[in-house]
Design a protein around this motif. Structure first.
Motif, PDB file in Angstrom:
ATOM      1  N   ARG A 182       0.830  -1.208   0.000  1.00  0.00           N
ATOM      2  CA  ARG A 182       0.000   0.000   0.000  1.00  0.00           C
ATOM      3  C   ARG A 182       0.865   1.259   0.000  1.00  0.00           C
ATOM      4  NH1 ARG A 182      -3.486   1.578   3.706  1.00  0.00           N
ATOM      5  NH2 ARG A 182      -2.350   0.838   5.533  1.00  0.00           N
ATOM      6  N   ILE A 183       0.475   2.215  -0.836  1.00  0.00           N
ATOM      7  CA  ILE A 183       1.045   3.560  -0.725  1.00  0.00           C
ATOM      8  C   ILE A 183      -0.139   4.514  -0.722  1.00  0.00           C
ATOM      9  CG2 ILE A 183       3.173   2.920  -1.927  1.00  0.00           C
ATOM     10  CD1 ILE A 183       2.124   4.409  -4.377  1.00  0.00           C
ATOM     11  N   CYS A 184       0.136   5.799  -0.686  1.00  0.00           N
ATOM     12  CA  CYS A 184      -0.958   6.764  -0.782  1.00  0.00           C
ATOM     13  C   CYS A 184      -1.671   6.561  -2.105  1.00  0.00           C
ATOM     14  CB  CYS A 184      -0.415   8.182  -0.700  1.00  0.00           C
ATOM     15  SG  CYS A 184      -1.643   9.435  -1.113  1.00  0.00           S
ATOM     16  N   ASN A 185      -3.002   6.616  -2.068  1.00  0.00           N
ATOM     17  CA  ASN A 185      -3.785   6.361  -3.277  1.00  0.00           C
ATOM     18  C   ASN A 185      -3.930   7.595  -4.173  1.00  0.00           C
ATOM     19  OD1 ASN A 185      -4.679   3.565  -2.856  1.00  0.00           O
ATOM     20  ND2 ASN A 185      -5.553   4.422  -0.996  1.00  0.00           N
ATOM     21  N   HIS A 186      -3.475   8.720  -3.709  1.00  0.00           N
ATOM     22  CA  HIS A 186      -3.606   9.977  -4.475  1.00  0.00           C
ATOM     23  C   HIS A 186      -5.012  10.103  -5.044  1.00  0.00           C
ATOM     24  CE1 HIS A 186       0.586  10.904  -3.844  1.00  0.00           C
ATOM     25  NE2 HIS A 186       0.798   9.631  -4.017  1.00  0.00           N
ATOM     26  N   CYS A 187      -5.959  10.034  -4.126  1.00  0.00           N
ATOM     27  CA  CYS A 187      -7.383   9.927  -4.455  1.00  0.00           C
ATOM     28  C   CYS A 187      -7.889  11.128  -5.266  1.00  0.00           C
ATOM     29  CB  CYS A 187      -8.191   9.847  -3.173  1.00  0.00           C
ATOM     30  SG  CYS A 187      -7.652   8.566  -2.047  1.00  0.00           S
TER      31      CYS A 187
END
Lengths: 515, 281
Positions: A182-187
């Motif tokens: 998991r990394i930041c999803n940059h939603c």
């Protein structure tokens, strides 16, 4: 139509071997600093398991993400009213024990200790207090511990599985697990950005990377609560929150992010996807059952002339549009429909997609054919077909229907509980496998391959294409990074002609003369 | 509020037998400056008690000590002195700064004049029909916006209307005048203004008496300060105060625990941590 470009990611879980190289690459570059020791912008979790921080998916504990009330969405644990109520104490904030107390060992004691009767030892010391501690937990404390009562059985995704189904998952000899990096999803609809009282978090216009301005951050830590993926971390030393920056300095220079670059299993893909920003609000507030489809629908076809026109009108450079056309993530997500967002029910519209793992294949001996067969436990699956190396069933999709992980579990992770969506993806993965088995080994009858491909909704060419991008993809196929055009960006700030004759020389800061 | 503050007035004044004949008028003058502001002889209580027949109530030895320094006597724990102090609103009687002989003279004077006990003349207030101009004028004089006619220092040089003392606790002069009316009454305050008994104040106004109209205006102002005193006298707590306090605290705790119910009160890893064996104490 408000066309914008977003750098999106696809993680192919079938290929992840759980080596944590990505985590280490990230840690070495970005978070090996005081106050950031516990921050794992990239981490790899074992599923079923509780993850990092422990049970982050349970929003009844952490109150992250959005919730839908009366047709509109609100932040579950942050926002003006809730923020004011919790202004002196935010009870939903994870504490350091929900992560772990970072530690190191006093290695110098090993070589600097005077001669004594006993061997010197390197005691663990806390990286926060500097005092000796008992190590109670680490970032991967539940690594590979499927089936354990403390971790796997407390996985929040088990919530609507029946006790019998849960038990079946954890039976001895059938127990399985997979890895979830998991990394930041940059939603597209980031809760962290919405929650920040200081307005320190922003989503970059050119590529959609979500960043925290370290000079504006005022340590409210609302983003830590608001992010349902718990990918915003508070640095207790600097008093600012930090998060994955998708290695934007590397991206701007044309390099893949460190975690992706270093990935041993080559599971990671990165590319531009064009999307329609006008739809964000509608998509984020639609019914949970529609949210995956709606999110995929707002991603636009980069070959569509209308989309290209609108993108150009919006200032998206031609080079970015071209990158979007070659984007591997666009292929996985839209063209082939093989990648799904993680926990879409949090309504942040994550732009990191996962190809779910094809459930573990388990070959077993045939009861009939071997001498050992008679000794086998009745629970063991048997094989008498002879056409597939997956021996668990005679049925074409048996591994999917009778999976060791109930489909419901996968659906809770990747499709807000919709088993059909996960099933389609798994069928596609299986069909590609069957097809390639037919091509390379030739022990599967062509008609069976035909049936498998047809039922998965693809032809042999597509299957080959998928196979190539999955197994043979080179660096430039996996990472299609749009040029950042920094040369144009800098022209907005200064006149580049001034340094034309002295490029590479001069002072970064002008020397000060005199007193 | 610092009680002891104020002033007070005395009690006794004295005379020695030999002085009566020769120095009758001198002794009377001494009594007037040192004692008469607060005490009468047979005319009833002013700020301090009526001194008529005081020699019947106390021994001369004791009176000598008390007059010389009443506070030292009170602090030494003398029961009579303490009782007297309590009975008179804890009003501090300033030390008169006179010699033992003079005290004896004053005592004789009091004894001699004790015979003609009479009724105290009722005091007639001079500020009953004060106007708001008087009040403003008094305020200006007090605050030094307007100089005193005879050139004496403004009240604000040493005093203000608020709590806190300017001099230390044992001093006779106190900064806060807001309760002076309550303690001394108009008569007492007026006496002080007209004929300051306190060492510092006496010195300050020795040559520059406060003019009668100024005394009037200042009285008006000081009386108004008294009405709006910022210093509250301690009152007895209503019965049940503690009980209601506890009940209220309990109610608040229940309210808050309801409000925070379901909060994340500890680490989610608590159960795992709890059973781990500790090696470090």
């Amino acid at each position: 139509m408000d066309v914008r470009s977003q750098i999106s990611m696809v993680f192919h879980l079938d290929k992840c071997i759980g080596c944590h190289t990505c985590s280490i690459a990230c840690k070495n570059i970005w978070t090996d600093r005081k106050g950031a020791e516990y921050q794992w912008w990239n981490n790899v979790e074992t599923k079923p398991g509780t993850g990092y921080p422990t049970r982050w998916e349970d929003q009844e504990i952490y109150k992250g993400g959005w919730e839908k009330n009366n047709g509109t969405i609100n932040l579950k644990g942050a926002g003006k009213k809730k923020g004011l109520l919790n202004i002196f104490h935010n009870p939903n904030l994870p504490v350091i024990d929900d992560y772990y107390e970072p530690f190191t060992y006093k290695y110098l004691d090993l070589i600097e200790s005077p001669a004594m009767d006993d061997q010197p030892t390197a005691r663990p010391v806390s990286l926060i207090t500097g005092k000796p501690i008992d190590i109670k937990m680490g970032p991967n404390w539940d690594d590979d511990l499927s089936g354990t009562p403390d971790y796997a059985r407390k996985d929040p995704n088990l919530h609507d599985l029946s006790p019998a189904e849960q038990e079946a998952m954890f039976q001895l000899e059938r127990m399985a697990f997979f890895y979830l990096p998991r990394i930041c999803n940059h939603c597209l609809n980031p809760a962290c950005v919405a929650s920040c009282p200081s307005g320190a978090i922003y989503k970059r216009g050119e590529d959609g990377i979500v960043l925290i301005n370290q000079q504006v951050c005022r340590a409210w830590r609302m983003c830590v609560t608001a992010c349902p993926y718990k990918k915003s971390y508070y640095n207790w030393h600097t008093g600012k929150s930090e998060k994955c920056i998708l290695c934007y300095p590397r991206l701007e220079a044309g390099h893949a992010p460190a975690c992706m670059h270093s990935c041993v299993g080559r599971i990671r893909y990165l590319g531009v996807i064009l999307y329609d920003a006008d739809q964000i609000e509608n998509v984020a507030s639609c019914d949970t059952k529609d949210i995956v489809d709606s999110q995929l629908n707002m991603l636009l076809d980069p070959f569509d002339s209308k989309v290209i026109e609108a993108a150009k009108a919006n200032g998206v450079p031609d080079s970015t549009i071209k990158a979007a056309q070659y984007s591997p993530t666009y292929k996985f997500v839209k063209k082939w429909g093989m990648a799904l967002p993680l926990h879409p029910e949090f309504r942040t519209l994550p732009m990191l997609f996962y190809v779910p793992p094809l459930l573990p294949v388990m070959a077993s001996l045939s009861k009939q054919d071997t001498a050992q067969g008679d000794n086998m436990d009745p629970i063991a699956k048997f094989w008498n077909d002879g056409w597939l190396y997956d021996t668990s069933t005679e049925n074409l999709w048996g591994t999917i229907d009778q999976a060791r992980f109930p489909l419901k579990y996968m659906a809770n992770l990747f499709s807000a509980g919709d088993e059909e969506k996960v099933k389609i993806v798994l069928k596609k993965l299986m069909a590609v496998r069957i097809h390639r088995r037919g091509v390379t080994v030739g022990d599967i009858p062509p008609e069976k391959v035909e049936i498998a491909l047809r039922e998965a909704g693809m032809d042999a060419e597509t299957a080959d294409e998928i196979y190539k991008l999955t197994s043979l993809a080179k660096f430039d196929d996996r990472f299609v990074i749009p040029p950042a055009h920094r040369e144009q960006a800098i022209e907005m700030l200064e006149f580049t002609g001034d340094t034309k004759g002295s490029t590479g020389f001069g002072f970064k800061e002008q020397p000060v003369r005199g007193l | 509020m610092k009680n002891f503050q104020l002033l007070s007035i005395f009690f006794g004044l004295l005379l020695t037998a030999q002085a009566i004949a020769q120095n009758g008028s001198e002794t009377e003058a001494l009594f007037k400056t040192k004692c008469a502001i607060c005490h009468t002889i047979g005319k009833g209580k002013l700020v301090g008690p009526d001194l008529a027949n005081v020699h019947d109530r106390q021994t001369e030895e004791w009176m000598l000590k008390f007059i010389k320094s009443s506070q030292s006597l009170i602090k030494s724990g003398d029961s009579t002195a303490v009782a007297l102090f309590e009975a008179n609103n804890k009003m501090v009687m300033p030390d008169p700064m006179i010699s033992d002989d003079e005290i004896r003279t004053l005592l004789s004077y009091i004894k001699e004049n004790s015979g003609g006990a009479g009724v105290a003349e009722p005091y007639v207030s001079i500020i009953k029909d004060a106007t708001s101009e008087d009040l403003q004028n008094g305020k200006s004089l007090f605050e030094g916006r307007k100089r005193l006619a005879n050139g004496g220092p403004s009240c604000i040089t040493c005093h203000n209307g608020l709590a806190n003392t300017f001099f230390n606790e044992n001093s006779y002069s106190k900064k806060d005048l807001s309760a002076s009316f309550a303690n001394l009454g108009e008569q007492g305050v007026r006496a002080i203004l007209e004929n300051p008994p306190y060492p510092v104040m006496k010195q300050a106004f020795a040559k520059e008496k406060i003019a009668p109209q100024e005394v009037h205006d200042l009285l008006v102002f000081i009386s108004s300060a008294n009405a709006g005193s910022t210093v509250q006298a301690q009152s007895n707590l209503p019965s049940g105060f503690l009980l209601y306090g506890l009940l209220g605290a309990g109610a608040l705790i229940i309210l808050y625990s309801g409000f925070w119910y379901g909060r994340k009160s500890r680490s989610v890893n608590q159960s795992i941590y709890k059973r781990q064996i500790k090696s470090i104490n």
